[in-house]
Design an enzyme around this catalytic site. Structure first.
Site, short mmCIF file in Angstrom:
data_model
loop_
_atom_site.label_atom_id
_atom_site.label_comp_id
_atom_site.label_asym_id
_atom_site.label_seq_id
_atom_site.Cartn_x
_atom_site.Cartn_y
_atom_site.Cartn_z
N VAL A 36 0.81 -1.21 0.00
CA VAL A 36 0.00 0.00 0.00
C VAL A 36 0.85 1.27 0.00
CG1 VAL A 36 -0.21 0.33 2.50
CG2 VAL A 36 -2.13 0.94 1.01
N TYR A 37 2.14 1.16 0.25
CA TYR A 37 3.00 2.34 0.25
C TYR A 37 3.15 2.87 -1.17
CZ TYR A 37 4.54 1.10 5.02
OH TYR A 37 4.60 0.81 6.37
N SER A 38 2.49 4.00 -1.43
CA SER A 38 2.56 4.65 -2.75
C SER A 38 2.20 3.69 -3.87
CB SER A 38 3.94 5.27 -2.98
OG SER A 38 4.23 6.23 -1.99
#
Length: 344
Positions: free
Chosen positions: A61-63
């Site tokens: 989900v990070y970027s």
């Protein structure tokens, strides 16, 4: 760098690990964290490895996966020198299969992460949030398949309620499946809720804590102070709404105590805050982040020395909170200590 066992597993991890939420940052949250490209990320990883930090934490989900892609590019040619931890389970889209930990979601997430990281295996896969809609037996069977295939080496959770983690451990024992060995948790001098239930559970069940946001979402950098505005350049301007809440007076009381210890030791406020965490039971590794080389080197200075008993006691007192029910009535009674001896 010191190393510790990750919970009851055979995996040895450094007491400091590096969080890569700053890699490839986009959007209002991750863009404020940092925007390191592969070149800058490689330099930060070089510094980490020189210091003995070989565990790198990321998430799908990070970027929108950019963090994993940048990390994969930055570790090319030295995969055997690093440990990779990634997470899945939070929403990555609007479709019904874009969130949670169903069999198809987890298998698809692992395959996607392996491609973005350009690797054949993940050292530690963590479930990023509790999903009440997926039966625990389905989840554990899926994880067992991934471990047996060699695509995942160890499994853990993140931000789980205690009852759900205990239910998972009991189900794993009942069916002879791999247990969770890590819990990535929010824990800091201004966020000690972990201690009430999750810490005793971790101690009892052999689950190592990987601490995220050890500086309380940037509030313990030494820049946020009583009767002063948030300084220019602080990410709190853009991200405070995403952060775990903390009362201002509690924050300032802790910062005052940190300042006093800093004057005694010559260490920085962040270094003291991180070092305090390393003295806490069940903590296997504290995840540090950095947008640049200077921040990273500052955070690395949190190891190689120890706070004194008196300094720890002063920080404990300044940061103490009233424990939630059912702990509250008994924490105020002298007999409680005999019923609940300190974790060692």
């Amino acid at each position: 760098m010191d190393y510790r066992q990750l919970g009851s597993s055979g995996l040895r991890v450094p007491v400091l690990s590096f969080g890569t939420g700053t890699f490839g940052g986009t959007g209002p949250l991750f863009g404020a964290w940092g925007t390191s490209d592969a070149v800058e990320a490689r330099r930060l990883i070089d510094i980490c490895l020189e210091a003995g930090v070989n565990l790198f934490d990321t998430a799908d989900v990070y970027s929108d996966g950019a963090s994993e892609r940048v990390l994969g590019e930055a570790i090319k040619g030295r995969r055997n020198q690093v440990l990779i931890s990634t997470k899945t389970g939070l929403p990555i889209g609007d479709g019904p299969g874009d969130w949670g930990v169903s069999r198809s979601r987890v298998i698809g997430a692992v395959e996607g992460a392996l491609k973005r990281l350009e690797t054949d295996y993940i050292d530690l896969l963590q479930l990023h949030a509790f999903d009440a809609s997926t039966p625990i037996e389905e989840l554990l069977a899926t994880l067992e398949t991934l471990v047996a295939s060699g695509k995942v080496r160890h499994t853990g959770v993140s931000n789980y309620p205690g009852w759900a983690l205990m239910k998972a451990q009991a189900a794993a024992d009942r069916h002879g499946r791999p247990r969770f060995v890590a819990h990535q948790v929010y824990y800091s001098l201004i966020g000690r809720d972990y201690e009430a239930d999750l810490m005793p559970l971790a101690f009892d069940q052999g689950v190592g804590a990987l601490v995220w946001s050890p500086l309380g979402w940037g509030r313990l950098t030494g820049k946020v102070r009583r009767d002063a505005p948030i300084p220019e350049g602080s990410r709190l301007h853009e991200t405070a709404a995403f952060a775990p809440p903390v009362e201002d007076e509690h924050l300032y009381r802790v910062v005052d105590a940190l300042d006093a210890v800093a004057a005694e030791t010559g260490r920085t406020v962040p270094q003291i805050a991180i070092n305090w965490l390393l003295q806490r039971p069940t903590v296997s590794s504290v995840i540090i982040g950095a947008r640049n080389e200077d921040q990273l080197r500052q955070n690395l200075g949190a190891v190689g020395w120890s706070l004194t008993r008196d300094q720890i006691a002063a920080l404990d007192a300044a940061s103490a909170i009233t424990p939630p029910y059912p702990h509250t009535p008994y924490a105020r009674q002298a007999g409680f200590a005999r019923l609940n001896p300190p974790l060692v």
